[in-house]
Design an enzyme around this catalytic site. Sequence first.
Site, PDB file in Angstrom:
ATOM      1  N   GLY A  33       0.831  -1.192   0.000  1.00  0.00           N
ATOM      2  CA  GLY A  33       0.000   0.000   0.000  1.00  0.00           C
ATOM      3  C   GLY A  33       0.865   1.241   0.000  1.00  0.00           C
ATOM      4  O   GLY A  33       2.101   1.156  -0.014  1.00  0.00           O
ATOM      5  N   GLY A  36       3.254   1.224   3.096  1.00  0.00           N
ATOM      6  CA  GLY A  36       4.181   0.142   3.379  1.00  0.00           C
ATOM      7  C   GLY A  36       3.686  -1.191   2.869  1.00  0.00           C
ATOM      8  O   GLY A  36       2.878  -1.263   1.945  1.00  0.00           O
ATOM      9  N   VAL A  38       2.325  -5.331   3.893  1.00  0.00           N
ATOM     10  CA  VAL A  38       1.636  -6.159   4.875  1.00  0.00           C
ATOM     11  C   VAL A  38       2.081  -7.600   4.679  1.00  0.00           C
ATOM     12  O   VAL A  38       2.007  -8.136   3.569  1.00  0.00           O
ATOM     13  CB  VAL A  38       0.108  -6.051   4.723  1.00  0.00           C
ATOM     14  CG1 VAL A  38      -0.578  -6.811   5.850  1.00  0.00           C
ATOM     15  CG2 VAL A  38      -0.334  -4.594   4.709  1.00  0.00           C
ATOM     16  N   ASP A 146     -10.019   6.690   6.763  1.00  0.00           N
ATOM     17  CA  ASP A 146      -9.681   5.977   5.534  1.00  0.00           C
ATOM     18  C   ASP A 146     -10.618   4.785   5.340  1.00  0.00           C
ATOM     19  O   ASP A 146     -10.206   3.723   4.897  1.00  0.00           O
ATOM     20  CB  ASP A 146      -8.231   5.501   5.583  1.00  0.00           C
ATOM     21  CG  ASP A 146      -7.694   5.167   4.180  1.00  0.00           C
ATOM     22  OD1 ASP A 146      -8.262   5.662   3.198  1.00  0.00           O
ATOM     23  OD2 ASP A 146      -6.715   4.413   4.081  1.00  0.00           O
TER      24      ASP A 146
END
Length: 222
Positions: A33, A36, A38, A146
């Site tokens: 994303g 960063g 995941v 978000d």
Amino acid sequence: MSSTPSAGPFQPLGADDPAVVGGYRLAALLGTGGMGKVYLSYTPGGRPLALKVIRPEFSEDPEFRRRFQQEVRAAQRVQGLYTAPVIDSDTEGPQPWLATAYVPGPSLAHAVARHGGLPLRSVLLLTVGVAEALDVIHRAGIVHRDLKPANVLLAADGPRVIDFGIARAADTTAPHRYGGERRHSGVHVPRTGGRRHGHPGHGHLRPRPDRGLRGHRRARLR
């Protein structure tokens, strides 16, 4: 920090991916994303985790780190049926990271893109589940900022709202560090008469607390 959908749930680690973060051995890449990557990892007892590692350019921003620390502390207080709880974190290391319970299921964005619109009953249950998650998040003093289909995961026992402890920290990052573009998080919470729209008790969808899952159809506007 929502991850981009992929053809499969797991991707192999690349040459630039670390093998271990914070003592957790990384098993696979779940997605990437704007903030960063995941990764899939496991607790010593074998429980799966979604471990989110912040990009270096955010890590180098003192204001981001300060806000990230505040948001992680607040997110640790969130305990709800429709959220992914924070399990562990490191907000002071060279590259901050946050580990939450892994939710085995696609994002709402991925499910709709692949299979089309959901049945009406599923939409109603999804709506009430997300509203209940937001109620819990707001009670912990957090505004998500978000909320979008990519940040709603579809588990077998209901939706999970994720990434509520990161967006606000990114919202304060200085714009000149990233090509002059301020990284707003997607949801603006306006003020009217000194009150934030969307705060519990001020006009957002809220299920009746005494009816449990059987009361989902009776969710009402307050």
